[in-house]
Design a protein around this motif. Sequence first.
Motif, PDB file in Angstrom:
ATOM      1  N   MET A   1       0.816  -1.213   0.000  1.00  0.00           N
ATOM      2  CA  MET A   1       0.000   0.000   0.000  1.00  0.00           C
ATOM      3  C   MET A   1       0.853   1.268   0.000  1.00  0.00           C
ATOM      4  SD  MET A   1      -3.205  -0.714   2.512  1.00  0.00           S
ATOM      5  CE  MET A   1      -2.112  -1.174   3.862  1.00  0.00           C
ATOM      6  N   ALA A   2       1.937   1.213   0.778  1.00  0.00           N
ATOM      7  CA  ALA A   2       2.815   2.379   0.810  1.00  0.00           C
ATOM      8  C   ALA A   2       3.389   2.661  -0.563  1.00  0.00           C
ATOM      9  CB  ALA A   2       3.940   2.163   1.817  1.00  0.00           C
ATOM     10  N   LEU A   3       3.739   1.601  -1.273  1.00  0.00           N
ATOM     11  CA  LEU A   3       4.297   1.766  -2.617  1.00  0.00           C
ATOM     12  C   LEU A   3       3.251   2.333  -3.576  1.00  0.00           C
ATOM     13  CD1 LEU A   3       6.451  -1.483  -2.958  1.00  0.00           C
ATOM     14  CD2 LEU A   3       7.281   0.872  -2.822  1.00  0.00           C
ATOM     15  N   VAL A   4       2.010   1.902  -3.427  1.00  0.00           N
ATOM     16  CA  VAL A   4       0.930   2.423  -4.279  1.00  0.00           C
ATOM     17  C   VAL A   4       0.734   3.915  -4.024  1.00  0.00           C
ATOM     18  CG1 VAL A   4      -1.550   2.330  -4.768  1.00  0.00           C
ATOM     19  CG2 VAL A   4      -0.255   0.208  -4.475  1.00  0.00           C
ATOM     20  N   ALA A   5       0.630   4.289  -2.745  1.00  0.00           N
ATOM     21  CA  ALA A   5       0.452   5.699  -2.396  1.00  0.00           C
ATOM     22  C   ALA A   5       1.625   6.532  -2.891  1.00  0.00           C
ATOM     23  CB  ALA A   5       0.295   5.841  -0.878  1.00  0.00           C
ATOM     24  N   HIS A   6       2.831   6.009  -2.710  1.00  0.00           N
ATOM     25  CA  HIS A   6       4.039   6.712  -3.140  1.00  0.00           C
ATOM     26  C   HIS A   6       4.052   6.892  -4.652  1.00  0.00           C
ATOM     27  CE1 HIS A   6       8.150   8.123  -2.963  1.00  0.00           C
ATOM     28  NE2 HIS A   6       8.539   7.174  -3.794  1.00  0.00           N
ATOM     29  N   ALA A   7       3.647   5.846  -5.393  1.00  0.00           N
ATOM     30  CA  ALA A   7       3.632   5.917  -6.858  1.00  0.00           C
ATOM     31  C   ALA A   7       2.636   6.965  -7.346  1.00  0.00           C
ATOM     32  CB  ALA A   7       3.292   4.553  -7.438  1.00  0.00           C
ATOM     33  N   PHE A   8       1.455   7.012  -6.721  1.00  0.00           N
ATOM     34  CA  PHE A   8       0.466   8.014  -7.110  1.00  0.00           C
ATOM     35  C   PHE A   8       0.986   9.428  -6.839  1.00  0.00           C
ATOM     36  CE2 PHE A   8      -2.346   4.639  -7.887  1.00  0.00           C
ATOM     37  CZ  PHE A   8      -3.526   5.119  -8.419  1.00  0.00           C
ATOM     38  N   ALA A   9       1.698   9.599  -5.718  1.00  0.00           N
ATOM     39  CA  ALA A   9       2.254  10.913  -5.399  1.00  0.00           C
ATOM     40  C   ALA A   9       3.330  11.303  -6.408  1.00  0.00           C
ATOM     41  CB  ALA A   9       2.818  10.907  -3.984  1.00  0.00           C
ATOM     42  N   ARG A  10       4.189  10.367  -6.763  1.00  0.00           N
ATOM     43  CA  ARG A  10       5.259  10.670  -7.719  1.00  0.00           C
ATOM     44  C   ARG A  10       4.698  11.044  -9.084  1.00  0.00           C
ATOM     45  NH1 ARG A  10      10.780   7.436  -7.790  1.00  0.00           N
ATOM     46  NH2 ARG A  10      11.115   9.276  -9.086  1.00  0.00           N
ATOM     47  N   GLN A  11       3.589  10.404  -9.463  1.00  0.00           N
ATOM     48  CA  GLN A  11       2.969  10.720 -10.749  1.00  0.00           C
ATOM     49  C   GLN A  11       1.965  11.866 -10.637  1.00  0.00           C
ATOM     50  OE1 GLN A  11       3.808   9.318 -13.710  1.00  0.00           O
ATOM     51  NE2 GLN A  11       5.415   8.231 -12.582  1.00  0.00           N
ATOM     52  N   ASP A  12       1.772  12.359  -9.409  1.00  0.00           N
ATOM     53  CA  ASP A  12       0.842  13.454  -9.133  1.00  0.00           C
ATOM     54  C   ASP A  12      -0.576  13.119  -9.604  1.00  0.00           C
ATOM     55  OD1 ASP A  12       0.437  15.910  -7.903  1.00  0.00           O
ATOM     56  OD2 ASP A  12       0.586  17.022  -9.780  1.00  0.00           O
ATOM     57  N   VAL A  13      -0.983  11.881  -9.334  1.00  0.00           N
ATOM     58  CA  VAL A  13      -2.332  11.427  -9.666  1.00  0.00           C
ATOM     59  C   VAL A  13      -3.155  11.429  -8.387  1.00  0.00           C
ATOM     60  CG1 VAL A  13      -3.741   9.544 -10.575  1.00  0.00           C
ATOM     61  CG2 VAL A  13      -1.485   9.997 -11.563  1.00  0.00           C
ATOM     62  N   LYS A  14      -4.104  12.338  -8.304  1.00  0.00           N
ATOM     63  CA  LYS A  14      -4.865  12.538  -7.075  1.00  0.00           C
ATOM     64  C   LYS A  14      -6.178  11.766  -7.126  1.00  0.00           C
ATOM     65  CE  LYS A  14      -6.244  16.331  -3.991  1.00  0.00           C
ATOM     66  NZ  LYS A  14      -6.236  17.809  -3.831  1.00  0.00           N
ATOM     67  N   ASP A  15      -6.336  10.813  -6.212  1.00  0.00           N
ATOM     68  CA  ASP A  15      -7.544   9.995  -6.155  1.00  0.00           C
ATOM     69  C   ASP A  15      -7.999   9.910  -4.693  1.00  0.00           C
ATOM     70  OD1 ASP A  15      -9.458   7.954  -6.110  1.00  0.00           O
ATOM     71  OD2 ASP A  15      -8.509   6.848  -7.737  1.00  0.00           O
ATOM     72  N   PRO A  16      -8.846  10.843  -4.244  1.00  0.00           N
ATOM     73  CA  PRO A  16      -9.251  10.881  -2.831  1.00  0.00           C
ATOM     74  C   PRO A  16      -9.891   9.586  -2.340  1.00  0.00           C
ATOM     75  CG  PRO A  16      -9.872  12.915  -3.938  1.00  0.00           C
ATOM     76  CD  PRO A  16      -9.413  11.973  -5.010  1.00  0.00           C
ATOM     77  N   LEU A  17     -10.716   8.953  -3.176  1.00  0.00           N
ATOM     78  CA  LEU A  17     -11.390   7.721  -2.745  1.00  0.00           C
ATOM     79  C   LEU A  17     -10.374   6.607  -2.515  1.00  0.00           C
ATOM     80  CD1 LEU A  17     -14.577   7.718  -5.021  1.00  0.00           C
ATOM     81  CD2 LEU A  17     -14.408   8.290  -2.590  1.00  0.00           C
ATOM     82  N   LEU A  18      -9.425   6.479  -3.420  1.00  0.00           N
ATOM     83  CA  LEU A  18      -8.392   5.457  -3.260  1.00  0.00           C
ATOM     84  C   LEU A  18      -7.595   5.702  -1.980  1.00  0.00           C
ATOM     85  CD1 LEU A  18      -6.644   3.073  -4.223  1.00  0.00           C
ATOM     86  CD2 LEU A  18      -5.277   4.733  -5.518  1.00  0.00           C
ATOM     87  N   PHE A  19      -7.200   6.952  -1.749  1.00  0.00           N
ATOM     88  CA  PHE A  19      -6.394   7.254  -0.565  1.00  0.00           C
ATOM     89  C   PHE A  19      -7.196   7.067   0.721  1.00  0.00           C
ATOM     90  CE2 PHE A  19      -3.245   8.631  -3.451  1.00  0.00           C
ATOM     91  CZ  PHE A  19      -2.052   8.741  -2.747  1.00  0.00           C
TER      92      PHE A  19
END
Length: 254
Positions: A1-19
């Motif tokens: 999960m940490a890797l998923v959150a980190h990957a979304f942050a690095r790509q600047d893809v904002k998904d409030p429901l996922l987070f």
Amino acid sequence: MALVAHAFARQDVKDPLLFDDIADEFCSRPEEFSVQGLAMMAHAYSHFGFRVPRLWPPLLEGVLDQQDELNPVATLTLVSAMGTSRVRSDTVLDLFTDLMVEWAPDLTLKQCQTALAGYARLNRGERDQRLFQAVGTRIRELGPMPPDVCASVFHSMAKAGARDNQLLAYILDEIPKLLPVFDHQSLVSIVHSYALLQHRDVPLLTKLARRIPQELPQLTSQGLAMVAYSYAKLGIRSEILFYLLAREAQNRLG
């Protein structure tokens, strides 16, 4: 999960429901996360400005449980995230302060910049005096700073109330040398820093008033306002600068 959150942050893809789902999953089993994983989680949520209060207590408890595994990179990531998210835990931050003072002689300039920026946002006053002094000593040892780093460190010092007089004196000596090469963001930070410190260096600020108009098209609306506010607070008159600031603002309003 940490890797998923980190990957979304690095790509600047904002998904409030996922987070939000990731936060629920994390809170159900925080003990499974390493220090690096905790740091990645903190960074990802702070990057997007997600306010998830339930995330932080188990995250910080995990940090304390694994404090022997902390290293400069993870610690600075956590400090930066806590500063950005305005999450204050004096128990955790006191631990980080102890560690950063110990590590200060080996920090890179970028790490010094990150440390001061994070602690400045939290602004704990005298509690972090020794951190600012230790990091300030390291910055002076490393020698001349690039213009953007100099402006950033100066702004952190100003927001924190200048916790190291030797570093402040060093920066104030460097600013005139770097004046021709500061970019627009750095110029705004510097002017605002002088206002925060109530340091009325009229000759230098007069030179800045002549330098800033060259960068006006690049300034954000907030930057324009911050420059006007800073000069007004310091009581330094520059009719040309204020005329140009007003004209730029009017042009943007159409």
